[in-house]
Motif scaffolding. Structure first.
Motif, mmCIF file in Angstrom:
data_model
loop_
_atom_site.group_PDB
_atom_site.id
_atom_site.type_symbol
_atom_site.label_atom_id
_atom_site.label_comp_id
_atom_site.label_asym_id
_atom_site.label_seq_id
_atom_site.Cartn_x
_atom_site.Cartn_y
_atom_site.Cartn_z
ATOM 1 N N TYR A 91 0.811 -1.217 0.000
ATOM 2 C CA TYR A 91 0.000 0.000 0.000
ATOM 3 C C TYR A 91 0.846 1.270 0.000
ATOM 4 C CZ TYR A 91 -3.927 -3.061 1.042
ATOM 5 O OH TYR A 91 -4.892 -4.049 0.974
ATOM 6 N N SER A 92 2.154 1.113 0.104
ATOM 7 C CA SER A 92 3.048 2.265 0.157
ATOM 8 C C SER A 92 2.798 3.201 -1.034
ATOM 9 C CB SER A 92 4.503 1.798 0.131
ATOM 10 O OG SER A 92 5.386 2.898 0.132
ATOM 11 N N GLY A 93 2.588 4.464 -0.738
ATOM 12 C CA GLY A 93 2.317 5.463 -1.771
ATOM 13 C C GLY A 93 0.864 5.838 -1.918
ATOM 14 N N GLU A 94 -0.030 5.089 -1.313
ATOM 15 C CA GLU A 94 -1.449 5.429 -1.419
ATOM 16 C C GLU A 94 -1.758 6.705 -0.626
ATOM 17 O OE1 GLU A 94 -4.607 2.793 -0.975
ATOM 18 O OE2 GLU A 94 -3.816 1.269 -2.331
ATOM 19 N N ILE A 95 -2.639 7.524 -1.185
ATOM 20 C CA ILE A 95 -2.998 8.815 -0.576
ATOM 21 C C ILE A 95 -4.445 8.766 -0.121
ATOM 22 C CG2 ILE A 95 -3.078 11.312 -0.922
ATOM 23 C CD1 ILE A 95 -1.163 10.927 -3.276
ATOM 24 N N GLN A 96 -4.687 9.401 1.016
ATOM 25 C CA GLN A 96 -6.032 9.461 1.565
ATOM 26 C C GLN A 96 -6.289 10.836 2.174
ATOM 27 O OE1 GLN A 96 -6.034 6.215 4.380
ATOM 28 N NE2 GLN A 96 -6.146 4.649 2.793
ATOM 29 N N LEU A 97 -7.556 11.202 2.249
ATOM 30 C CA LEU A 97 -7.992 12.458 2.870
ATOM 31 C C LEU A 97 -8.984 12.119 3.966
ATOM 32 C CD1 LEU A 97 -8.423 15.543 3.075
ATOM 33 C CD2 LEU A 97 -9.986 15.367 1.136
ATOM 34 N N MET A 98 -8.711 12.607 5.168
ATOM 35 C CA MET A 98 -9.543 12.258 6.321
ATOM 36 C C MET A 98 -10.828 13.099 6.367
ATOM 37 S SD MET A 98 -7.617 9.949 7.630
ATOM 38 C CE MET A 98 -6.877 9.643 6.019
#
Length: 353
Positions: free
Chosen positions: A303-310
């Protein structure tokens, strides 16, 4: 979704409004004017209004004028239709003094707007049948604590649209606020003090309005540009502060994964970082309050590199790096990113200067 931001023009503020109106009138968006603001009345009032309307038409704006039964008399016109011809109006927003029969008669001849908060379902259906373009406009509310609540706006809008009317509402400005209170002119109380882009997106995404006006006379160029961009391509701009080294993410178009949970946005395209085996070293594995932007590090394996917004507060995780935060003035946009919709991170206005 609306394809424009309408503007509100005030005779007493008109000279200050000319420059931004001249720059932003392409496409024939509507402007809202009121012809029964008592403090504007003076012996030369009719001539000044005629000059203002002439200027607005020349610069490509369609004029929707708020009128009362007395307005035609004040301008020396025989009736409201003659007034509309005299001033070159596109549409009339009718004060509550007009009867349903009068409103239906006018609707058969030109676009009209009525008060969304007072029209009944039966009246709305009659008006919709009377003319091709009938609009219900929610009021704006200068006094704090008097704006509409979300439930009423949602319910009334659905009723009016079901009856066949288009529905418009107002958002506050951010550059030049209307006096005497100077506390914004929103329809929704929750939008008071909110950045225009955030309020516009909220109304467009969650309430399905056909048109949105800025109630205040001034909207900054940054807000106008971002709203115009959203209207043009449906990609929601989200002003964020990204950390050094992450600036390349600005302007990239991302998609909210359709299976994103309610508490965060998963950036669908960021999967390419993981597929490429990006070695994201752990850094700033801090708490993740609402509005935080994160990137999974190498401790998360593939999953390294995945982006998320809380969307909600989450605790720190040694596998997740904090790489940025949504600008506080635009936190409302976090809830405007729908599953499957497109968005992009942009620099906030302070970074633009």
């Amino acid at each position: 979704m609306p394809d424009f931001l309408g503007r509100s023009v005030y005779l007493t503020e008109f000279e200050k409004q000319k420059a931004p109106l001249a720059a932003g009138s392409a496409g024939g968006a509507p402007v809202f004017i009121s012809l029964h603001i008592g403090e504007e009345f003076a012996p030369d009032y009719p001539d000044r209004v005629r000059a203002m309307c002439s200027w607005l038409r020349e610069h490509g704006w369609r004029i929707l004028a708020d009128v009362s039964e007395q307005t035609a008399i004040q301008f020396g016109c025989g009736d409201i239709l003659q007034l509309a011809r005299d001033l070159g109006l596109w549409g009339l927003r009718l004060d509550d003094g007009f009867t349903l029969e009068e409103a239906c008669s006018l609707a058969a001849r030109m676009p009209i707007a009525v008060n969304a908060s007072t029209v009944t379902p039966e009246e709305a259906a009659a008006l919709a049948a009377a003319g091709p373009e009938v609009i219900a406009i929610h009021n704006f509310y200068p006094r704090p604590e008097t704006g509409l609540d979300p439930d009423f706006l949602q319910e009334s809008t659905r009723m009016l649209q079901a009856a066949g009317l288009k529905v418009y509402a107002f958002i506050p400005g951010d550059d030049q606020l209307r006096g005497p209170l100077h506390e914004g002119l929103p329809t929704l109380e929750a939008h008071r003090g909110t950045a225009p882009l955030a309020a516009f997106a909220d109304l467009a995404v969650h309430y399905g309005l056909e048109g949105i006006f800025a109630g205040d006379p001034g909207v900054s160029s940054y807000e106008l540009e971002q709203i115009a961009s959203f209207c043009a391509d449906g990609v929601l701009p989200v002003p964020v502060h990204l950390k050094a080294g992450q600036e390349g993410l600005y302007g990239q178009i991302f998609t909210c994964r359709p299976d994103s949970p309610s508490w965060l946005v998963r950036y669908q395209e960021s999967r390419k970082y993981a597929r490429q085996g990006a070695l994201v070293e752990p850094a700033d594995c801090a708490a993740r309050p609402r509005g935080t932007i994160t990137m999974d590090n190498l401790r998360y394996g593939r999953y390294s590199g995945e982006i998320q917004l809380m969307r909600q507060d989450l605790p720190a995780d040694e596998r997740v790096n904090v790489i940025g935060r949504v600008d506080p003035r635009y936190l409302l946009l976090v809830d405007c990113i729908r599953r499957g919709s497109r968005f992009k991170m942009v620099r906030p206005p302070r970074e633009e200067e």
